[in-house]
Design an enzyme around this catalytic site. Sequence first.
Site, PDB file in Angstrom:
ATOM      1  N   SER A 107      -7.144  -2.289   2.215  1.00 37.51           N
ATOM      2  CA  SER A 107      -7.049  -1.321   1.134  1.00 37.51           C
ATOM      3  C   SER A 107      -6.949   0.108   1.668  1.00 37.51           C
ATOM      4  O   SER A 107      -7.511   0.435   2.712  1.00 37.51           O
ATOM      5  CB  SER A 107      -8.291  -1.434   0.241  1.00 37.51           C
ATOM      6  OG  SER A 107      -8.356  -0.371  -0.690  1.00 37.51           O
ATOM      7  N   TYR A 130      -2.296   3.086  -2.337  1.00 40.10           N
ATOM      8  CA  TYR A 130      -2.461   3.858  -3.562  1.00 40.10           C
ATOM      9  C   TYR A 130      -1.625   5.121  -3.417  1.00 40.10           C
ATOM     10  O   TYR A 130      -1.677   5.789  -2.373  1.00 40.10           O
ATOM     11  CB  TYR A 130      -3.923   4.256  -3.782  1.00 40.10           C
ATOM     12  CG  TYR A 130      -4.821   3.144  -4.252  1.00 40.10           C
ATOM     13  CD1 TYR A 130      -4.497   2.397  -5.386  1.00 40.10           C
ATOM     14  CD2 TYR A 130      -5.999   2.852  -3.584  1.00 40.10           C
ATOM     15  CE1 TYR A 130      -5.325   1.382  -5.830  1.00 40.10           C
ATOM     16  CE2 TYR A 130      -6.837   1.842  -4.019  1.00 40.10           C
ATOM     17  CZ  TYR A 130      -6.491   1.109  -5.141  1.00 40.10           C
ATOM     18  OH  TYR A 130      -7.307   0.099  -5.576  1.00 40.10           O
ATOM     19  N   THR A 156      -0.104  -0.870  -5.259  1.00 38.21           N
ATOM     20  CA  THR A 156      -0.888  -1.080  -6.469  1.00 38.21           C
ATOM     21  C   THR A 156      -0.423  -0.127  -7.560  1.00 38.21           C
ATOM     22  O   THR A 156      -0.368   1.085  -7.359  1.00 38.21           O
ATOM     23  CB  THR A 156      -2.391  -0.880  -6.189  1.00 38.21           C
ATOM     24  OG1 THR A 156      -2.825  -1.899  -5.279  1.00 38.21           O
ATOM     25  CG2 THR A 156      -3.199  -0.999  -7.469  1.00 38.21           C
ATOM     26  N   LYS A 252       1.714  -4.868  -7.013  1.00 35.97           N
ATOM     27  CA  LYS A 252       0.478  -5.472  -7.530  1.00 35.97           C
ATOM     28  C   LYS A 252       0.052  -4.778  -8.821  1.00 35.97           C
ATOM     29  O   LYS A 252       0.020  -3.549  -8.885  1.00 35.97           O
ATOM     30  CB  LYS A 252      -0.635  -5.345  -6.486  1.00 35.97           C
ATOM     31  CG  LYS A 252      -1.981  -5.933  -6.905  1.00 35.97           C
ATOM     32  CD  LYS A 252      -2.976  -5.840  -5.752  1.00 35.97           C
ATOM     33  CE  LYS A 252      -4.317  -6.451  -6.112  1.00 35.97           C
ATOM     34  NZ  LYS A 252      -5.073  -5.618  -7.077  1.00 35.97           N
ATOM     35  N   HIS A 276      -6.374  -6.027 -11.874  1.00 33.70           N
ATOM     36  CA  HIS A 276      -7.309  -5.322 -11.002  1.00 33.70           C
ATOM     37  C   HIS A 276      -8.711  -5.934 -11.095  1.00 33.70           C
ATOM     38  O   HIS A 276      -9.733  -5.223 -11.030  1.00 33.70           O
ATOM     39  CB  HIS A 276      -7.368  -3.833 -11.341  1.00 33.70           C
ATOM     40  CG  HIS A 276      -7.567  -2.948 -10.154  1.00 33.70           C
ATOM     41  ND1 HIS A 276      -6.521  -2.323  -9.506  1.00 33.70           N
ATOM     42  CD2 HIS A 276      -8.681  -2.592  -9.455  1.00 33.70           C
ATOM     43  CE1 HIS A 276      -6.989  -1.606  -8.500  1.00 33.70           C
ATOM     44  NE2 HIS A 276      -8.305  -1.767  -8.444  1.00 33.70           N
TER      45      HIS A 276
END
Length: 380
Positions: A107, A130, A156, A252, A276
């Site tokens: 992440s 992100y 994402t 995603k 999520h």
Amino acid sequence: MDQALTIADLKDRARRRVPKMFFEYADSGAWTEGTYRANEDDFHKVKLRQRVLVDMTNRSLESEMIGEKVSMPVALAPTGFTGMQHADGEMLAAQAAEEFGVPFTLSTMSICSIEDVRSVTSKPFWFQLYVMQDKEFVHNLIDRAKAAGCSALVLTLDLQILGQRHKDLRNGLSAPPRFTPKHLWQMATRPFWCLDMLGTKRRTFGNIVGHAKGVKDLSSLSSWTSEQFDPQLSWKDIEWIRDRWGGKLILKGILDEEDARMSLDSGADAIIVSNHGGRQLDGAASSISMLPRIVDAVGDRMEVHLDGGIRSGQDVLKALCYGAKGTHIGRPFLYGLGAGGKAGVRRALEIIRKELDVTMALCGERDVKNLSRKNLHTDL
């Protein structure tokens, strides 16, 4: 770890070992947590078709996800704060996944950095991005993932605005943890966790501190993250991200057939049906309930994966029967990590593999790639 027979067993052990604020970060959803619960509950509504007197020998769980060979169609999902479930958590989980033969996804909001994970792995891992308002930082993140040899970028889409998670607010969640009496008590009652954390220097967001402009300490990090998620992110942004990345791209956060169809024109290699983990739009449909509809809409033209609610190998099988080419697990491996570090992650994967294998056999199948809706009794 051998005495843990289910993911629920690992969850119980993690609850006893990890400070409350970090355990509940993994074990929580937005607002009423209705969607979080539905992600799990709706899997139970899917019924399997039992078959008998068929050859169950020489079974295989091997498959491919975005062209990469996997020992079973399961990947470790990107999860923030992973290194707060156990010291050096992302590094340990990545090693366990590599040894098991499944993808690991790091992440953006990890404790261990891209470079940390690269230093302890020998095969490519995936990186989750992100999109922040500081585009120079985003460009650098993509370039760092490329330099580390990451084989896929997971973009994402459903965190433009942060959903409110009541447990995190009540617990005063932060990395590193605050040293109020409440937090000190939580840590004091978890001595083994504390000993592990004392042995590492990785206690804050490794991909951000020292890389984002003006972020040098905890106070500046907090203000930076609260302002940086980009609410203007749109479909047109995927083009420049894809061009700068230049490799396999996975989107995603798809939970609607129309968004799935729009993904077809984005140049992405796969989409992940996901809400999520119930941590954003409370009241949204569960991932498994939307999977067959999205597979029907785009599954013949794009690889579709599923994330959210998987707590067993049977859940993995149900997703594959509905047409998913891969599945992603977040909480199951976090529970394993919190329960026992690298060995706990390995145990979580072993549990899922055995449950998937035995269930597949009892459904009369020998090859995981042959699973389809014919192995189910009814659709949701």
